[in-house]
Write a protein that holds these residues in place. Structure first.
Motif, PDB file in Angstrom:
ATOM      1  N   GLY A  23      20.428  14.809  -5.249  1.00  0.00           N
ATOM      2  CA  GLY A  23      20.542  14.161  -7.195  1.00  0.00           C
ATOM      3  C   GLY A  23      19.661  12.621  -7.400  1.00  0.00           C
ATOM      4  O   GLY A  23      19.238  12.822  -8.641  1.00  0.00           O
ATOM      5  N   SER A  24      19.416  12.781  -6.149  1.00  0.00           N
ATOM      6  CA  SER A  24      18.886  11.104  -6.175  1.00  0.00           C
ATOM      7  C   SER A  24      18.083  10.956  -6.431  1.00  0.00           C
ATOM      8  O   SER A  24      16.808  11.554  -5.407  1.00  0.00           O
ATOM      9  N   ILE A  25      16.463  10.252  -6.611  1.00  0.00           N
ATOM     10  CA  ILE A  25      15.367  10.354  -6.877  1.00  0.00           C
ATOM     11  C   ILE A  25      14.734   8.783  -5.862  1.00  0.00           C
ATOM     12  O   ILE A  25      13.349   9.194  -5.074  1.00  0.00           O
ATOM     13  N   ILE A  26      15.634   7.865  -5.774  1.00  0.00           N
ATOM     14  CA  ILE A  26      15.229   7.260  -4.984  1.00  0.00           C
ATOM     15  C   ILE A  26      14.882   7.283  -3.027  1.00  0.00           C
ATOM     16  O   ILE A  26      13.574   7.410  -3.103  1.00  0.00           O
ATOM     17  N   ALA A  27      15.508   7.973  -2.757  1.00  0.00           N
ATOM     18  CA  ALA A  27      15.322   8.619  -1.637  1.00  0.00           C
ATOM     19  C   ALA A  27      14.086   9.721  -1.290  1.00  0.00           C
ATOM     20  O   ALA A  27      13.511   9.421  -0.702  1.00  0.00           O
ATOM     21  N   VAL A  28      13.286  10.069  -2.636  1.00  0.00           N
ATOM     22  CA  VAL A  28      12.415  10.995  -2.345  1.00  0.00           C
ATOM     23  C   VAL A  28      11.745  10.227  -2.741  1.00  0.00           C
ATOM     24  O   VAL A  28       9.956  10.029  -2.056  1.00  0.00           O
ATOM     25  N   GLU A  29      11.908   9.529  -3.799  1.00  0.00           N
ATOM     26  CA  GLU A  29      10.397   8.040  -4.054  1.00  0.00           C
ATOM     27  C   GLU A  29      10.107   7.390  -2.916  1.00  0.00           C
ATOM     28  O   GLU A  29       9.424   7.416  -2.705  1.00  0.00           O
ATOM     29  N   ASP A  30      10.759   7.218  -2.076  1.00  0.00           N
ATOM     30  CA  ASP A  30      10.801   5.872  -1.027  1.00  0.00           C
ATOM     31  C   ASP A  30       9.386   7.051  -0.257  1.00  0.00           C
ATOM     32  O   ASP A  30       8.522   6.673   0.763  1.00  0.00           O
ATOM     33  N   ALA A  31      10.483   8.264   0.739  1.00  0.00           N
ATOM     34  CA  ALA A  31       9.658   8.957   1.240  1.00  0.00           C
ATOM     35  C   ALA A  31       8.281   9.395   1.129  1.00  0.00           C
ATOM     36  O   ALA A  31       7.351   9.858   1.382  1.00  0.00           O
ATOM     37  N   LEU A  32       7.865   9.601  -0.349  1.00  0.00           N
ATOM     38  CA  LEU A  32       6.456   9.692  -0.816  1.00  0.00           C
ATOM     39  C   LEU A  32       5.668   9.401  -0.814  1.00  0.00           C
ATOM     40  O   LEU A  32       4.441   8.803  -0.186  1.00  0.00           O
ATOM     41  N   ALA A  33       6.250   7.783  -1.156  1.00  0.00           N
ATOM     42  CA  ALA A  33       5.597   6.835  -0.971  1.00  0.00           C
ATOM     43  C   ALA A  33       5.043   5.931   0.566  1.00  0.00           C
ATOM     44  O   ALA A  33       3.479   5.854   0.685  1.00  0.00           O
ATOM     45  N   HIS A  34       5.972   6.656   1.509  1.00  0.00           N
ATOM     46  CA  HIS A  34       5.569   6.294   3.101  1.00  0.00           C
ATOM     47  C   HIS A  34       4.997   7.192   3.668  1.00  0.00           C
ATOM     48  O   HIS A  34       5.054   7.846   5.134  1.00  0.00           O
ATOM     49  N   LEU A  35       4.648   8.765   2.981  1.00  0.00           N
ATOM     50  CA  LEU A  35       4.522  10.082   3.803  1.00  0.00           C
ATOM     51  C   LEU A  35       2.987  10.206   4.630  1.00  0.00           C
ATOM     52  O   LEU A  35       2.057   9.706   3.876  1.00  0.00           O
ATOM     53  N   PRO A  36       2.732  10.322   5.835  1.00  0.00           N
ATOM     54  CA  PRO A  36       1.488  10.134   6.181  1.00  0.00           C
ATOM     55  C   PRO A  36       0.599  11.379   6.855  1.00  0.00           C
ATOM     56  O   PRO A  36       1.304  12.156   6.109  1.00  0.00           O
ATOM     57  N   ALA A  37      -0.566  10.988   6.424  1.00  0.00           N
ATOM     58  CA  ALA A  37      -1.282  12.837   6.439  1.00  0.00           C
ATOM     59  C   ALA A  37      -1.811  12.740   7.568  1.00  0.00           C
ATOM     60  O   ALA A  37      -2.569  11.567   7.996  1.00  0.00           O
ATOM     61  N   GLY A  38      -2.415  13.739   7.790  1.00  0.00           N
ATOM     62  CA  GLY A  38      -3.651  13.819   9.360  1.00  0.00           C
ATOM     63  C   GLY A  38      -2.416  15.227  10.610  1.00  0.00           C
ATOM     64  O   GLY A  38      -1.903  15.316   9.906  1.00  0.00           O
ATOM     65  N   GLY A  39      -3.591  15.919  10.704  1.00  0.00           N
ATOM     66  CA  GLY A  39      -3.257  17.513  11.527  1.00  0.00           C
ATOM     67  C   GLY A  39      -4.049  18.375  10.968  1.00  0.00           C
ATOM     68  O   GLY A  39      -4.671  18.182   9.694  1.00  0.00           O
ATOM     69  N   THR A  40      -3.784  19.616  11.348  1.00  0.00           N
ATOM     70  CA  THR A  40      -3.458  21.002  10.618  1.00  0.00           C
ATOM     71  C   THR A  40      -2.951  21.654   9.444  1.00  0.00           C
ATOM     72  O   THR A  40      -1.782  20.470   8.993  1.00  0.00           O
ATOM     73  N   THR A  41      -3.515  22.482   9.354  1.00  0.00           N
ATOM     74  CA  THR A  41      -2.190  22.656   7.644  1.00  0.00           C
ATOM     75  C   THR A  41      -1.912  24.118   8.060  1.00  0.00           C
ATOM     76  O   THR A  41      -1.889  25.665   7.305  1.00  0.00           O
ATOM     77  N   PRO A  42      -0.334  23.526   8.163  1.00  0.00           N
ATOM     78  CA  PRO A  42       0.873  25.266   7.950  1.00  0.00           C
ATOM     79  C   PRO A  42       1.137  25.776   7.155  1.00  0.00           C
ATOM     80  O   PRO A  42       2.657  25.603   6.768  1.00  0.00           O
ATOM     81  N   LEU A  43       0.225  26.966   6.793  1.00  0.00           N
ATOM     82  CA  LEU A  43       0.719  26.721   4.880  1.00  0.00           C
ATOM     83  C   LEU A  43       1.624  27.561   4.749  1.00  0.00           C
ATOM     84  O   LEU A  43       2.547  27.109   3.828  1.00  0.00           O
ATOM     85  N   THR A  44       1.641  29.006   5.652  1.00  0.00           N
ATOM     86  CA  THR A  44       2.327  29.814   5.693  1.00  0.00           C
ATOM     87  C   THR A  44       3.786  29.143   5.765  1.00  0.00           C
ATOM     88  O   THR A  44       4.594  29.651   5.188  1.00  0.00           O
ATOM     89  N   PRO A  45       3.823  28.869   6.847  1.00  0.00           N
ATOM     90  CA  PRO A  45       5.074  28.657   8.054  1.00  0.00           C
ATOM     91  C   PRO A  45       5.728  27.304   6.795  1.00  0.00           C
ATOM     92  O   PRO A  45       6.763  27.466   6.763  1.00  0.00           O
ATOM     93  N   ALA A  46       5.282  27.027   5.777  1.00  0.00           N
ATOM     94  CA  ALA A  46       6.120  25.620   4.895  1.00  0.00           C
ATOM     95  C   ALA A  46       6.075  26.452   3.759  1.00  0.00           C
ATOM     96  O   ALA A  46       7.994  26.501   3.378  1.00  0.00           O
TER      97      ALA A  46
END
Length: 173
Positions: free
Chosen positions: A68-91
């Motif tokens: 219910g607290s968005i602070i942890a989600v905001e922090d994770a979103l700010a430091h989210l790395p990108a790269g690699g393949t795309t597992p759309l259906t497993p997600a």
């Protein structure tokens, strides 16, 4: 006179954010993060719970939540790395399992360019057939990080098969 309280229904927003290499091009990941911020703000106003799942490489990972607290989600979103393949259906499968485990009405907000290349079975069609019943319990919103002219049509096909809503990111921002 009698005071009657009406409680809010517990709901869960699961943001599935594509963090693959293709999302780094043309600042798509920045647009996707901006949309995720908007969903976070809306869920906070409605006092809903939020979970953030990122998918890249071979699988999806729960980055933050459900909370219910968005602070942890905001922090994770700010430091989210990108790269690699795309597992759309497993997600999608992992998000459906999380929604079922939480036992709340859930909304899956999938932000991707639809360039899925990692599958549970052998193909996208087989994966959709395997997951249709699991995904039917959740409301799904696909947000396409591509423009109408550049889209491969995968997210449009998925939304039609699953009875989900589909938007283009540039239409929303």
């Amino acid at each position: 006179m009698e005071k009657i309280r009406i409680g809010r229904a517990e709901s869960l927003f699961i943001i599935l954010l594509d963090a693959s290499s293709s999302m780094r091009m043309n600042r798509k990941i920045q647009f996707a993060k901006s949309l995720a911020w908007a969903v976070l703000k809306r869920s906070y106003e409605k006092r809903c719970h939020v979970a953030l799942m990122a998918f890249r490489g071979d699988a999806a990972s729960l980055v933050a939540g459900p909370t219910g607290s968005i602070i942890a989600v905001e922090d994770a979103l700010a430091h989210l790395p990108a790269g690699g393949t795309t597992p759309l259906t497993p997600a999608l499968r992992d998000a459906a399992l999380l929604a079922k485990k939480e036992g709340k009405s859930s909304v899956l907000v999938v932000v991707s360019d639809g360039r899925g290349n990692v599958f549970i079975g052998g193909s996208l069609e087989e994966d959709v057939r395997l997951m249709e019943k699991e995904l039917a319990a959740s409301r799904i919103i696909f947000v396409n990080a591509e423009t109408r002219s550049r889209s491969l049509g995968i997210l449009e096909t998925l939304s039609a098969r699953l009875g989900a809503e589909h938007f283009y990111l540039d239409d929303l921002l």
